[in-house]
Design a protein around this motif. Structure first.
Motif: not given
Length: 117
Positions: A47-50, A53-56, A101, A106
């Motif tokens: 889980l990347s945090y930008d 926005t979080t992409t999985v 974490t 991420y």
């Protein structure tokens, strides 16, 4: 008679000294041999945090732990979590899945099992 008692006492003390020395040598050798680490085929979820926005992303990975240090590798990613940095640069949660974490960057979830879909 006294000479015989002294010889037996000396012989007993010598045997104790030899046994103690051998035990100490064996322990020294056993602790000097590095422990091998097993590589476990796993499934990772990143889980990347930008910002908001979080992409999985889910992918196959290999998990290896040695002396508290963890390495997680895949074709696309490589992660390293050193035991001495735990609580400082990352948070580790021992659960299923295992979670690492890096706050604001991420969360890596590792399920130690073959590829899950």
């Amino acid at each position: 008679m006294r000479a015989r008692i002294e010889r037996n006492a000396l012989r007993g003390a010598l045997l104790i000294c030899i046994r103690t020395s051998l035990t100490a040598a064996c322990l020294a050798i056993a602790t000097a041999i590095p422990a091998s680490a097993e590589i476990v085929a796993s499934t990772c979820r990143l889980l990347s945090y930008d910002g908001p926005t979080t992409t999985v992303e889910t992918f196959r990975c290999d998990f290896m732990q040695r002396g508290g240090n963890v390495m997680v590798n895949s074709a696309e990613h490589e992660f390293s979590f050193l035991a001495v940095e735990q609580g400082e640069t990352y948070i580790r949660i021992n659960s299923i899945p295992l979670r690492f974490t890096r706050t604001g960057e991420y969360t890596l979830e590792v399920t130690q099992s073959p590829w899950l879909r």
